[in-house]
Design a protein around this motif. Sequence first.
Motif, PDB file in Angstrom:
ATOM      1  N   THR A   1       0.859  -1.177   0.000  1.00  0.00           N
ATOM      2  CA  THR A   1       0.000   0.000   0.000  1.00  0.00           C
ATOM      3  C   THR A   1       0.895   1.226   0.000  1.00  0.00           C
ATOM      4  N   LEU A   2       0.684   2.121  -0.965  1.00  0.00           N
ATOM      5  CA  LEU A   2       1.524   3.294  -1.122  1.00  0.00           C
ATOM      6  C   LEU A   2       0.795   4.534  -0.621  1.00  0.00           C
ATOM      7  N   SER A   3       1.558   5.479  -0.097  1.00  0.00           N
ATOM      8  CA  SER A   3       0.972   6.673   0.518  1.00  0.00           C
ATOM      9  C   SER A   3       0.266   7.570  -0.479  1.00  0.00           C
ATOM     10  N   ASN A   4       0.692   7.536  -1.730  1.00  0.00           N
ATOM     11  CA  ASN A   4       0.046   8.388  -2.733  1.00  0.00           C
ATOM     12  C   ASN A   4      -1.305   7.783  -3.128  1.00  0.00           C
ATOM     13  N   SER A   5      -2.381   8.398  -2.637  1.00  0.00           N
ATOM     14  CA  SER A   5      -3.763   7.994  -2.913  1.00  0.00           C
ATOM     15  C   SER A   5      -4.072   6.577  -2.430  1.00  0.00           C
ATOM     16  N   ASN A   6      -3.301   6.098  -1.435  1.00  0.00           N
ATOM     17  CA  ASN A   6      -3.522   4.754  -0.898  1.00  0.00           C
ATOM     18  C   ASN A   6      -3.541   3.683  -1.995  1.00  0.00           C
ATOM     19  N   GLU A   7      -2.683   3.882  -2.984  1.00  0.00           N
ATOM     20  CA  GLU A   7      -2.601   2.916  -4.085  1.00  0.00           C
ATOM     21  C   GLU A   7      -2.130   1.568  -3.558  1.00  0.00           C
TER      22      GLU A   7
ATOM     23  N   ASN B   1      10.120   3.774  -3.786  1.00  0.00           N
ATOM     24  CA  ASN B   1      10.825   4.255  -2.604  1.00  0.00           C
ATOM     25  C   ASN B   1      10.163   3.657  -1.369  1.00  0.00           C
TER      26      ASN B   1
ATOM     27  N   THR C   1       3.107   2.339   3.068  1.00  0.00           N
ATOM     28  CA  THR C   1       2.423   2.468   4.363  1.00  0.00           C
ATOM     29  C   THR C   1       1.893   1.129   4.865  1.00  0.00           C
TER      30      THR C   1
ATOM     31  N   VAL D   1       7.470   5.475   0.907  1.00  0.00           N
ATOM     32  CA  VAL D   1       6.064   5.709   0.536  1.00  0.00           C
ATOM     33  C   VAL D   1       5.191   4.491   0.814  1.00  0.00           C
TER      34      VAL D   1
END
Length: 201
Positions: A24-30, A65, A70, A68
């Motif tokens: 799960t990535l911090s940008n828009s919870n992708e 990275n 989460t 990012v």
Amino acid sequence: MAATSSSTLPLSSIYPVNSLMELTLSNSNEITTGTIYCTDEVSNTIVLKNSLVHTTLSSEIRVINADVVTGRRILKSEKAEAGEEGVSGENDDKIISLPIVSRRMVEERERRAIKLMEESFSHVNQQASPEGQKIFDKLLKACNDVSWNGESIIVLGEIRVDPPYTSNDCVLMRGNKGGSGGLDGNSLERVKNIVNAAAIK
């Protein structure tokens, strides 16, 4: 699993190579899924490999990275039993055993690379003129056995090319006029032709 719970561990432990993971990535919870191809501690990155469908490309490589990320979840690890079914879908990657890396082979490859680099440095003469260096490079490409002796170029150990590196400056060494094991006038003419061709370009 929270991404911050094991932040003190190396990336290779948090993201095991060849494991199928959901991140799960911090940008828009992708949320992205793929096989961990490798990690890099210096750049703090994770390399994720995704299988592609309906395309001529076999896979997609994505560099992420670690900062990012989460959340993360291991869907299938390399230690999973051989007959176990994986997660289906477009991002379903087969767990493929990575090749065994031989330290001896890596060290041997490193030694060869260092040797080639040292040989490359030995071909550069800081004392010679740019024209002389150009002539040297052309002769090296054509004859292979070429070295520097001061500002003079030695070809095949028996022909010397002196500054200013024209065809008139090419001479047979040690009074060699041909004979057993020696170069003859034809070899000298060939070197002169190479020098002339290099000077014209």
